[in-house]
Design a protein around this motif. Structure first.
Motif, short mmCIF file in Angstrom:
data_model
loop_
_atom_site.label_atom_id
_atom_site.label_comp_id
_atom_site.label_asym_id
_atom_site.label_seq_id
_atom_site.Cartn_x
_atom_site.Cartn_y
_atom_site.Cartn_z
N ALA A 20 0.83 -1.21 0.00
CA ALA A 20 0.00 0.00 0.00
C ALA A 20 0.86 1.26 0.00
O ALA A 20 0.59 2.21 -0.75
N VAL A 21 1.92 1.28 0.82
CA VAL A 21 2.80 2.45 0.88
C VAL A 21 3.53 2.62 -0.45
O VAL A 21 3.60 3.73 -0.99
N GLU A 22 4.04 1.53 -0.99
CA GLU A 22 4.75 1.61 -2.28
C GLU A 22 3.83 2.15 -3.36
O GLU A 22 4.20 3.06 -4.12
N SER A 23 2.63 1.63 -3.44
CA SER A 23 1.67 2.07 -4.45
C SER A 23 1.34 3.56 -4.29
O SER A 23 1.33 4.31 -5.27
N ALA A 24 1.11 3.97 -3.06
CA ALA A 24 0.79 5.38 -2.81
C ALA A 24 1.98 6.28 -3.17
O ALA A 24 1.81 7.34 -3.78
N MET A 25 3.19 5.86 -2.81
CA MET A 25 4.37 6.67 -3.11
C MET A 25 4.61 6.78 -4.62
O MET A 25 5.02 7.83 -5.11
N ILE A 26 4.34 5.70 -5.35
CA ILE A 26 4.48 5.76 -6.81
C ILE A 26 3.51 6.79 -7.38
O ILE A 26 3.87 7.60 -8.23
N ARG A 27 2.27 6.76 -6.89
CA ARG A 27 1.27 7.72 -7.38
C ARG A 27 1.65 9.15 -7.02
O ARG A 27 1.49 10.07 -7.85
N ILE A 28 2.17 9.36 -5.82
CA ILE A 28 2.62 10.70 -5.43
C ILE A 28 3.77 11.15 -6.33
O ILE A 28 3.78 12.27 -6.82
N ARG A 30 4.52 10.23 -9.35
CA ARG A 30 4.03 10.55 -10.70
C ARG A 30 3.40 11.93 -10.74
O ARG A 30 3.62 12.70 -11.67
N ARG A 31 2.59 12.23 -9.73
CA ARG A 31 1.95 13.55 -9.66
C ARG A 31 3.00 14.65 -9.54
O ARG A 31 2.90 15.69 -10.19
N GLN A 32 3.99 14.41 -8.70
CA GLN A 32 5.03 15.41 -8.50
C GLN A 32 5.88 15.59 -9.75
O GLN A 32 6.29 16.70 -10.07
N SER A 33 6.14 14.49 -10.46
CA SER A 33 6.97 14.61 -11.66
C SER A 33 6.27 15.41 -12.74
O SER A 33 6.90 16.03 -13.57
N ARG A 34 4.94 15.41 -12.71
CA ARG A 34 4.18 16.24 -13.66
C ARG A 34 4.15 17.69 -13.20
O ARG A 34 3.76 18.59 -13.94
N ARG A 35 4.53 17.89 -11.95
CA ARG A 35 4.56 19.23 -11.34
C ARG A 35 3.22 19.93 -11.48
O ARG A 35 3.14 21.14 -11.66
N SER A 36 2.16 19.17 -11.36
CA SER A 36 0.81 19.72 -11.53
C SER A 36 0.48 20.76 -10.48
O SER A 36 -0.29 21.68 -10.74
N LEU A 37 1.04 20.65 -9.30
CA LEU A 37 0.75 21.63 -8.25
C LEU A 37 1.58 22.90 -8.41
O LEU A 37 1.15 23.97 -8.00
#
Length: 167
Positions: A20-28, A30-37
């Motif tokens: 669960a932690v690995e999956s969540a960290m991968i998703r985070i 990916r979001r960060q690499s897109r720099r969407s925030l």
């Protein structure tokens, strides 16, 4: 520093928790690499700012809060987990674009420290406002205790990441 194998052997953690932690960290990640925030922060400023410059501004702001410690290019490299030569290039761009300035160290006049300019402080304010607004939307329908627990546990997790990186 420990190898991943050595880190695995230090503690026993339920494999479903690790998944669960690995999956969540991968998703985070990916979001960060897109720099969407970061994009809304950039768009909300009166002056354009490159996303690498925004990362430098964040690092300089973070360092300024660490008890008078000199904020140097090396500090930025450490905070951004990049090599010193890359840090030097993106810091130079942040200086050229007016978000950061170099100043002589009060501890060692031969060393150059980094400080935010007024424009850099505006970028920090815009970044905090944008990120916290986003997190408010994301966490808004959570129970207050869940919000507090998440903040506490996420902070604890980040400190553990820092500690693991020093081993």
């Amino acid at each position: 520093m420990s190898t991943p194998d050595a880190l695995q052997n230090e503690a026993v953690v339920d494999p479903t928790v690790l998944d669960a932690v690995e999956s969540a960290m991968i998703r985070i990640r990916r979001r960060q690499s897109r720099r969407s925030l970061a994009r809304p922060v950039v768009m909300g400023l009166t002056e354009p700012v490159d996303l690498n410059t925004l990362a430098v501004v964040d690092a300089v702001d973070e360092g300024a809060g660490e008890g008078g410690r000199d904020v140097t290019v090396g500090f930025v490299a450490d905070r951004l987990a990049i090599d010193p030569s890359r840090a030097s290039r993106i810091v130079a761009e942040a200086v050229r674009s007016g978000f950061v300035r170099r100043a002589a160290s009060q501890e060692d006049g031969r060393r150059s420290c980094l400080e935010l300019t007024e424009l850099g402080r505006e970028a920090v304010t815009a970044a905090h406002r944008t990120r916290q607004g986003f997190y408010s939307v994301v966490l808004g329908d959570w129970e207050p205790q869940d919000q507090a627990d998440f903040a506490r546990l996420l902070t604890k997790f980040v400190h553990s990441l820092d500690d693991a990186g020093r081993r």
